[in-house]
Motif scaffolding. Structure first.
Motif, PDB file in Angstrom:
ATOM      1  N   PRO A 102      -6.521  -1.446   6.706  1.00 14.36           N
ATOM      2  CA  PRO A 102      -6.615  -0.737   7.983  1.00 14.36           C
ATOM      3  C   PRO A 102      -7.577   0.436   7.890  1.00 14.36           C
ATOM      4  CG  PRO A 102      -4.617  -0.122   6.865  1.00 14.36           C
ATOM      5  CD  PRO A 102      -5.241  -1.202   6.026  1.00 14.36           C
ATOM      6  N   ARG A 103      -7.852   0.992   9.054  1.00 15.80           N
ATOM      7  CA  ARG A 103      -8.906   1.997   9.113  1.00 15.80           C
ATOM      8  C   ARG A 103      -8.728   3.209   8.211  1.00 15.80           C
ATOM      9  NH1 ARG A 103     -10.719   5.396  13.963  1.00 15.80           N
ATOM     10  NH2 ARG A 103     -11.790   6.722  12.502  1.00 15.80           N
ATOM     11  N   PRO A 104      -7.520   3.774   8.117  1.00 14.05           N
ATOM     12  CA  PRO A 104      -7.423   4.959   7.254  1.00 14.05           C
ATOM     13  C   PRO A 104      -7.853   4.662   5.815  1.00 14.05           C
ATOM     14  CG  PRO A 104      -5.419   4.707   8.512  1.00 14.05           C
ATOM     15  CD  PRO A 104      -6.218   3.482   8.749  1.00 14.05           C
ATOM     16  N   ILE A 105      -7.548   3.454   5.354  1.00 12.74           N
ATOM     17  CA  ILE A 105      -7.925   3.122   3.979  1.00 12.74           C
ATOM     18  C   ILE A 105      -9.441   2.968   3.869  1.00 12.74           C
ATOM     19  CG2 ILE A 105      -7.589   1.493   2.100  1.00 12.74           C
ATOM     20  CD1 ILE A 105      -5.029   2.734   2.646  1.00 12.74           C
ATOM     21  N   VAL A 160     -14.968   7.848   1.921  1.00  4.88           N
ATOM     22  CA  VAL A 160     -15.008   9.268   1.572  1.00  4.88           C
ATOM     23  C   VAL A 160     -14.981   9.439   0.061  1.00  4.88           C
ATOM     24  CG1 VAL A 160     -13.658  11.389   1.619  1.00  4.88           C
ATOM     25  CG2 VAL A 160     -14.028  10.127   3.719  1.00  4.88           C
ATOM     26  N   THR A 161     -14.114   8.683  -0.603  1.00  4.88           N
ATOM     27  CA  THR A 161     -14.035   8.799  -2.062  1.00  4.88           C
ATOM     28  C   THR A 161     -15.380   8.474  -2.698  1.00  4.88           C
ATOM     29  OG1 THR A 161     -11.742   8.087  -1.909  1.00  4.88           O
ATOM     30  CG2 THR A 161     -12.724   8.099  -4.087  1.00  4.88           C
ATOM     31  N   TYR A 182      -9.602  15.010  -5.788  1.00  3.04           N
ATOM     32  CA  TYR A 182      -9.935  13.632  -6.133  1.00  3.04           C
ATOM     33  C   TYR A 182     -10.203  13.396  -7.601  1.00  3.04           C
ATOM     34  CZ  TYR A 182     -10.421  12.221  -1.252  1.00  3.04           C
ATOM     35  OH  TYR A 182     -10.183  11.903   0.050  1.00  3.04           O
ATOM     36  N   THR A 221      -3.459   9.298   3.715  1.00  4.01           N
ATOM     37  CA  THR A 221      -4.280   9.061   2.536  1.00  4.01           C
ATOM     38  C   THR A 221      -4.724  10.413   1.976  1.00  4.01           C
ATOM     39  OG1 THR A 221      -6.258   8.984   3.910  1.00  4.01           O
ATOM     40  CG2 THR A 221      -5.175   6.895   3.418  1.00  4.01           C
ATOM     41  N   ARG A 262       0.824  -1.189   0.000  1.00  3.67           N
ATOM     42  CA  ARG A 262       0.000   0.000   0.000  1.00  3.67           C
ATOM     43  C   ARG A 262       0.867   1.250   0.000  1.00  3.67           C
ATOM     44  NH1 ARG A 262      -2.663  -1.615   4.338  1.00  3.67           N
ATOM     45  NH2 ARG A 262      -3.890  -3.290   3.465  1.00  3.67           N
ATOM     46  N   MET A 281     -18.270  19.144  -0.631  1.00  9.05           N
ATOM     47  CA  MET A 281     -17.824  17.867  -1.179  1.00  9.05           C
ATOM     48  C   MET A 281     -17.441  18.018  -2.643  1.00  9.05           C
ATOM     49  SD  MET A 281     -20.077  14.873   0.588  1.00  9.05           S
ATOM     50  CE  MET A 281     -21.727  15.483   0.487  1.00  9.05           C
ATOM     51  N   LEU A 282     -18.223  18.776  -3.363  1.00 10.19           N
ATOM     52  CA  LEU A 282     -17.921  18.995  -4.768  1.00 10.19           C
ATOM     53  C   LEU A 282     -16.586  19.707  -4.932  1.00 10.19           C
ATOM     54  CD1 LEU A 282     -19.174  18.542  -7.513  1.00 10.19           C
ATOM     55  CD2 LEU A 282     -20.299  20.729  -7.320  1.00 10.19           C
ATOM     56  N   ASN A 302      -3.445   6.750  11.444  1.00 13.11           N
ATOM     57  CA  ASN A 302      -4.340   6.129  12.406  1.00 13.11           C
ATOM     58  C   ASN A 302      -3.621   5.154  13.319  1.00 13.11           C
ATOM     59  OD1 ASN A 302      -7.213   6.464  12.900  1.00 13.11           O
ATOM     60  ND2 ASN A 302      -7.167   4.254  12.925  1.00 13.11           N
ATOM     61  N   PHE A 324      -7.647  11.649   1.881  1.00 15.57           N
ATOM     62  CA  PHE A 324      -8.529  12.296   2.833  1.00 15.57           C
ATOM     63  C   PHE A 324      -7.738  12.787   4.041  1.00 15.57           C
ATOM     64  CE2 PHE A 324     -12.187  13.641   4.797  1.00 15.57           C
ATOM     65  CZ  PHE A 324     -12.345  13.090   6.052  1.00 15.57           C
ATOM     66  N   THR A 371     -18.308   8.714  -1.383  1.00 11.79           N
ATOM     67  CA  THR A 371     -19.263   9.764  -1.082  1.00 11.79           C
ATOM     68  C   THR A 371     -19.019  10.990  -1.943  1.00 11.79           C
ATOM     69  OG1 THR A 371     -19.272   8.977   1.184  1.00 11.79           O
ATOM     70  CG2 THR A 371     -20.245  11.127   0.782  1.00 11.79           C
ATOM     71  N   LEU A 372     -17.759  11.333  -2.136  1.00 13.88           N
ATOM     72  CA  LEU A 372     -17.468  12.503  -2.960  1.00 13.88           C
ATOM     73  C   LEU A 372     -17.913  12.288  -4.401  1.00 13.88           C
ATOM     74  CD1 LEU A 372     -13.992  13.687  -1.683  1.00 13.88           C
ATOM     75  CD2 LEU A 372     -16.227  14.563  -1.139  1.00 13.88           C
ATOM     76  N   TYR A 373     -17.626  11.096  -4.926  1.00 12.07           N
ATOM     77  CA  TYR A 373     -18.092  10.805  -6.285  1.00 12.07           C
ATOM     78  C   TYR A 373     -19.605  10.959  -6.357  1.00 12.07           C
ATOM     79  CZ  TYR A 373     -13.993   9.161  -8.820  1.00 12.07           C
ATOM     80  OH  TYR A 373     -12.807   9.104  -9.506  1.00 12.07           O
ATOM     81  N   LEU A 433     -22.987  19.798  -0.032  1.00 12.12           N
ATOM     82  CA  LEU A 433     -22.788  19.456  -1.441  1.00 12.12           C
ATOM     83  C   LEU A 433     -21.679  20.304  -2.055  1.00 12.12           C
ATOM     84  CD1 LEU A 433     -26.393  18.857  -2.797  1.00 12.12           C
ATOM     85  CD2 LEU A 433     -24.568  17.207  -2.525  1.00 12.12           C
ATOM     86  N   LEU A 483     -15.949  19.110 -15.032  1.00  9.75           N
ATOM     87  CA  LEU A 483     -16.779  19.367 -13.853  1.00  9.75           C
ATOM     88  C   LEU A 483     -16.768  20.852 -13.492  1.00  9.75           C
ATOM     89  CD1 LEU A 483     -18.480  17.612 -12.062  1.00  9.75           C
ATOM     90  CD2 LEU A 483     -16.512  17.254 -10.590  1.00  9.75           C
ATOM     91  N   ALA A 537     -21.650  12.693  -4.379  1.00 13.80           N
ATOM     92  CA  ALA A 537     -22.103  14.081  -4.229  1.00 13.80           C
ATOM     93  C   ALA A 537     -21.968  14.827  -5.547  1.00 13.80           C
ATOM     94  CB  ALA A 537     -21.294  14.785  -3.136  1.00 13.80           C
ATOM     95  N   SER A 538     -20.825  14.620  -6.217  1.00 12.02           N
ATOM     96  CA  SER A 538     -20.640  15.294  -7.496  1.00 12.02           C
ATOM     97  C   SER A 538     -21.674  14.810  -8.503  1.00 12.02           C
ATOM     98  CB  SER A 538     -19.233  15.022  -8.028  1.00 12.02           C
ATOM     99  OG  SER A 538     -18.288  15.256  -7.028  1.00 12.02           O
ATOM    100  N   PHE A 545     -13.796  17.354  -4.081  1.00 10.28           N
ATOM    101  CA  PHE A 545     -13.665  16.372  -5.148  1.00 10.28           C
ATOM    102  C   PHE A 545     -12.906  16.966  -6.322  1.00 10.28           C
ATOM    103  CE2 PHE A 545     -14.600  12.617  -7.383  1.00 10.28           C
ATOM    104  CZ  PHE A 545     -14.976  12.949  -8.665  1.00 10.28           C
ATOM    105  N   VAL A 586     -11.679   4.499   5.654  1.00 11.44           N
ATOM    106  CA  VAL A 586     -12.213   5.855   5.651  1.00 11.44           C
ATOM    107  C   VAL A 586     -12.009   6.501   4.292  1.00 11.44           C
ATOM    108  CG1 VAL A 586     -11.862   8.169   6.607  1.00 11.44           C
ATOM    109  CG2 VAL A 586     -11.923   6.203   8.121  1.00 11.44           C
ATOM    110  N   GLU A 587     -10.812   6.321   3.752  1.00 10.95           N
ATOM    111  CA  GLU A 587     -10.503   6.907   2.460  1.00 10.95           C
ATOM    112  C   GLU A 587     -11.445   6.406   1.382  1.00 10.95           C
ATOM    113  OE1 GLU A 587      -8.487   9.151   1.397  1.00 10.95           O
ATOM    114  OE2 GLU A 587      -8.608   8.779  -0.746  1.00 10.95           O
TER     115      GLU A 587
END
Lengths: 286, 366, 340
Positions: free
Chosen positions: B85-88, B94-95, C118, C231, A107, C110-111, A142, C233, B97-99, C107, C127, B101-102, C114, B90-91
């Motif tokens: 692991p947890r950070p991944i 989040v990714t 991202y 990461t 990773r 996040m947008l 973390n 985030f 969710t962001l996709y 929104l 976008l 939302a857009s 992103f 979460v990552e």
């Protein structure tokens, strides 16, 4: 100084033996790094070609050479920072203790945890206090640590970075409220807190005054027993002061760069075998 | 002893490199991860399908989608945490969710555009829609009668006058703020900035009360243009100021060093450099002006006949036409309203694309 | 061997310290005209734009004189009965704007995140164009969309909320949500639905500013966080978001200012109702701009003055919100280069 890291939970982490420098085997023993056939591109432009380098554990290796020949790019390939640049690509392998860090099982975030980096321009997090800066890496990866362990960890890392005495009374002050040299040592402490096996340093002293530079060089000498260090430097005298081995990079105009010659630092400087190496170390260009 | 490595010398350009190297494909998102993501999407869909429709008997599309999203987060979170692991974890969450939302925002805009055209289509296919006005045509008349020519012409005339007034004023103010920098410029900047916050309805109300009530002028296209200019000038002035400020000082100095007067420097050097930004600012101000409804509502009347005279008689415009047609609540009138909305939308799109094109064109040339 | 160089004989030192020379640049005639012309334009714009604020304020005097503070506490708008007040109207304005912000803040955030951190390169520019286009779409079009396309679905959500969290005053609706045939008309034309349509205008504005500040987060700090093993985030929450705090708040407040003054979409969606109620899901509300737009036509001189007063209050509020936003943006770390 005794620091118990039982709670941190690193792979292979048993309780470490006591005491000062040297006996930190187990979790984060300094590791060897081997680069094999490393090439680098930015877009379509190739900037490095076929770089091979062996870095022995618990040593300091200096990468020297004129600016623009790919030393920093190579360094960034070692901890997989190169790929974060838009359009950047690489080829070849980088082995950390025998395993290719670019392999599918590794990773990205783990690689960077094990191979840390200190940058040319000090970059402490301004929104955090000095103490929080040191432990920032733990939060990012973390890694859980109990409160008492955290206090000990902060003291240990700041001491190893040579900053403890200057900031021990003001650990809650913002991380950016320090002089340039102090900030850089804070960044070193921050990198140490995640227990890397290797620490990469990209011209860490070039933005600092001579006094701070000397302090950091002292720190490097103390650190090398626990962490393998690879340092890019423009300053040849610094290379002779801190490193045991060195590699000379060069790029002909319009061609990708690479290593011309590498070996023991003393040999490289006193008995260079290539004419270009000899020209560079004797100051005829650079 | 040191080791030598041969880096190909400059004069050996005929010799091929020892090992031709191609870049390595580094994947941070492995096929396994892809499988986990797709699998979670499908699994959560199935879960929600059963629970939502067959166990809880909920109804409504939005609710279904919401439940699907929550279920997806849970399922995907569990799947990812099995190997990472947890950070991944979460990552990844989040990714996702962001996709999402857009996608939601893009879908909202897309649905707006598509819906407007879909509902207005039936009116748009008739040529008379573009060539006639609504004089003598009742709102319930079939779509083969009447049209919105008067509204289109009205919009063009009103916005045209507004632009003719506000561009010189706006750019002039911007020049005053950045180049001349007199003693009042700080005050001007503060006032102009606060005026960009003025709701359009207040601009319309201001013009209505001052020009129409106080001065006794009637509701005309000119009144609408005046109110539009009131909203457009601060926008152009502020964006223009930014565009001018960004021009490097070195250019101005070079021009002065050649002996040019300040006036010549501004006209020959500064304004052309800032041209892209100024034009974009103008076009966006125009797009804003075209779409304003409250101003024509207050300052003009919703006439049904064609009027090209801005100083006499009310002049209809597209937003006003849309609103008045909507208020009739007659289905054919509403179709016409959507047709007019489609025309309005097209105008805005054309302006927008033009602005983008102009900016890109400059970049390519450099 | 060394050589000495004779410096030129030093002049006798001046008896008193030298003062800077006064240079008179002397503008060319063409420049004088240019400066004068630009100044005139600046002053004209200043006068005109400043006049609006002063004018609105001045026109409010007779109203406040007549109705006094009751203007701010009276909920009804009945000019015939001489009972007018903007209490309910202000509450409605705030409610619609708050709904819009509650929906658009996450929104837009996040947008923006992103887009900056991202999105793959191809999607990113596309976008950005889409969001900018969203800002250019006229508000009446969002009104139509909200009324005809969104409302039928949104009332289901409203009903669901009133069913399950209706005990909370905000989500309560004065009807039985559990009835087999539930009263759809009690859920239409509400502050909630108007807020959703207004959100479509708030999102691109807030997103553009947030995106601007996210972009400015220093690369050095980002790389430091990456090099520690963070990461994407992790980098965002350690470096980007703390850096951009000021811009995020400022951008949100600017969007709020826009939402407060929104007219066309609100006009189309709501049905006017003049009472102070927290029940945003319920049909009927009124905002300041809709009040003015709806009532100016039949207004007598004094009623017009009242409307102007309402407009003045709206202007003051919007101005206040925008000024606070500007302060947040300028005072923050991200403020230096942000253009709002």
């Amino acid at each position: 100084m005794k620091v118990s890291l039982d709670g941190i939970g690193f792979p292979g982490g048993a309780a470490r033996p006591d005491a000062g420098a040297g006996a930190r085997a187990g979790e984060s023993a300094p590791a060897g790094l081997d680069a094999l056939g490393v090439c680098a591109w930015f877009g379509r432009t190739q900037v490095l070609d076929d770089v091979n380098l062996s870095v022995t554990p618990a040593s300091v290796t200096a990468l020297i050479g004129p600016s623009g020949c790919g030393k920093s790019t190579f360094l960034r390939i070692l901890n997989r920072m190169h790929e974060s640049t838009e359009g950047a690509q690489m080829a070849g392998e980088v082995f950390l203790n025998g395993e290719d860090v670019y392999g599918p099982g590794h990773r990205l975030t783990d690689v960077r945890k094990q191979i840390g980096m200190v940058f040319q321009k000090p970059n402490p997090f301004p929104s955090m206090s000095i103490a929080d800066n040191v432990t920032a890496g733990l939060g990012l990866t973390n890694t859980k640590v109990s409160r008492s362990d955290r206090v000990d960890l902060i003291e240990e890392c700041l001491t190893r970075a040579g900053l403890w005495n200057e900031v021990k009374d003001r650990l809650e002050r913002p991380g950016a409220a320090l002089s340039g040299g102090q900030q850089q040592r804070l960044c070193i402490a921050r990198s140490l807190a995640v227990r890397p096996k290797v620490l990469l340093m990209d011209e860490p002293c070039s933005a600092l005054d001579p006094t701070s530079t000397r302090r950091i060089e002292d720190t490097i000498a103390e650190l090398q027993e626990d962490v393998t260090i690879v340092i890019v430097t423009h300053n040849m005298q610094q290379a002779t002061r801190v490193s045991q081995r060195a590699a000379f990079f060069l790029a002909e105009p319009g061609r990708p760069g690479g290593i011309i010659e590498q070996g023991d630092t003393v040999d490289l400087f006193e008995h260079p075998r290539d004419e270009r190496t000899s020209d560079y170390v004797n100051g005829r260009f650079g | 002893m040191t080791t030598l490595y041969s880096v190909p010398q400059v004069d050996e350009d005929d010799a091929p490199p020892a090992r031709p190297r191609t870049p390595r494909r580094i994947r941070s998102f492995t096929p396994e991860d892809r499988f986990a993501a797709v699998g979670s999407v499908l699994a959560s869909l199935a879960l929600v399908d059963v629970a939502y429709l067959h166990i809880f008997y909920f109804s409504g599309l939005l609710g279904f989608l919401l439940c699907w999203y929550v279920a997806y987060l849970v399922v995907y979170g569990v799947v990812v945490s099995l190997a990472n692991p947890r950070p991944i974890v979460v990552e990844r969450l989040v990714t996702s969710t962001l996709y999402l939302a857009s996608a939601v925002v893009v879908l909202a805009l897309g649905s707006t555009v598509v819906y407007i055209f879909a509902k207005g289509w039936r009116a748009l296919v008739h040529v008379n829609f573009f060539t006639h006005d609504m004089a003598g045509v009742s709102p319930t008349a079939p779509l083969t009668q009447g049209g919105i020519l008067h509204a289109i012409v009205g919009t063009v005339i009103e916005v045209g006058i507004a632009v003719a007034v506000s561009v010189p004023l706006g750019i002039g103010t911007a020049v005053y703020m950045t180049e001349v920098r007199g003693r009042g410029s700080k005050l001007v900047r503060t006032v102009v900035e606060s005026m960009t916050a003025l709701p359009e309805i207040l601009a319309g109300l201001f013009v209505y009360v001052v020009l129409i009530i106080e001065f006794g002028l009637s509701k005309t296209g000119l009144a609408v243009s005046a109110a539009m200019a009131v909203t457009m000038v601060p926008i152009i002035a502020r964006a223009g100021e930014v565009a001018l400020r960004v021009v490097p000082g070195g250019l101005r100095e070079a021009s002065s060093a050649l002996g040019a007067t300040h006036w010549k420097t501004v006209v020959r050097v500064v304004l052309p450099s800032a041209a892209a930004g100024l034009v974009t600012a103008t076009i966006l101000a125009i797009a804003r002006g075209i779409g304003e409804t409250a101003i024509p509502l207050i300052c003009s009347g919703a006439s049904s006949f064609m009027n090209t005279n801005p100083v006499q008689e009310p002049m209809n415009s597209l937003p006003l036409y849309i609103y008045t047609a909507y208020t009739t609540h007659e289905s054919l009138a509403i179709t016409r309203a959507f047709g007019a909305a489609s025309v309005l939308m097209t105008m805005v799109l054309v302006l927008f694309v033009t602005a983008r094109f102009l900016v890109r064109d400059k970049k390519v040339r450099r | 061997m060394t050589t000495t160089v004779d410096l030129a004989p030093s002049p006798t030192p001046p008896s008193e310290p030298r003062a800077p020379r006064r240079l008179s640049p002397g503008l060319q005639p063409s420049d004088r005209i240019f400066h004068g012309g630009a100044t005139v334009i600046g002053m004209v714009v200043l006068a005109l734009t400043g006049a609006i604020g002063l004018f609105l304020g001045y026109q409010s005097i007779p109203t406040l004189h007549t109705y006094g503070l009751h203007f701010f506490t009276e909920t009804q708008w009945l000019p015939e009965l001489n009972k007018i007040g903007i209490a309910a109207v202000l509450v409605g304005t705030v409610e619609v704007a708050l709904v819009a912000m509650v929906v658009s803040f996450p929104l837009a955030l996040m947008l923006a995140l992103f887009i900056t951190d991202y999105a793959p390169k191809r999607i990113k520019s596309w976008l950005i164009s889409t969001v900018d286009l969203m800002a250019a779409v006229p508000s009446i079009i969002y009104g139509l969309w909200g009324f005809y396309l969104l409302q039928p679905h949104a009332i289901n959500v409203a009903r669901f909320l009133s069913q399950y969290v209706g005990w909370f005053p905000v989500f309560h609706v004065d009807t039985d949500p559990n009835a087999a045939v539930w009263q759809q008309s009690r859920y239409t034309s509400s502050a909630f639905i108007a807020g959703l349509a207004v959100a479509m205008m708030a999102i691109p504005l807030a997103c553009a500013i947030m995106r601007g500040v996210f972009d400015q987060a220093p690369l050095g700090e980002r790389e430091a966080a990456m090099a520690l093993g963070g990461t994407r985030f992790g980098v965002a929450r350690t470096v980007v978001l703390p850096f951009a705090k000021g811009g995020v708040i400022g951008g949100t407040m600017l969007a709020l200012g826009r939402a407060l003054g929104e007219t066309a979409a609100v006009l189309i969606i709501i049905s006017p109702a003049y009472d102070i109620k927290p029940r945003i899901l319920e049909a009927g509300t009124q905002t300041t701009s809709a009040l003015i737009a709806g009532n100016f036509g039949n207004a007598t001189k004094s009623q017009l003055s009242a409307l102007l007063t309402a407009g003045f209050v709206l202007f003051v509020i919007t101005l206040g919100v925008n000024s606070i936003a500007a302060v947040f943006i300028r005072r923050s770390r991200s403020g230096a280069g942000t253009e709002i």
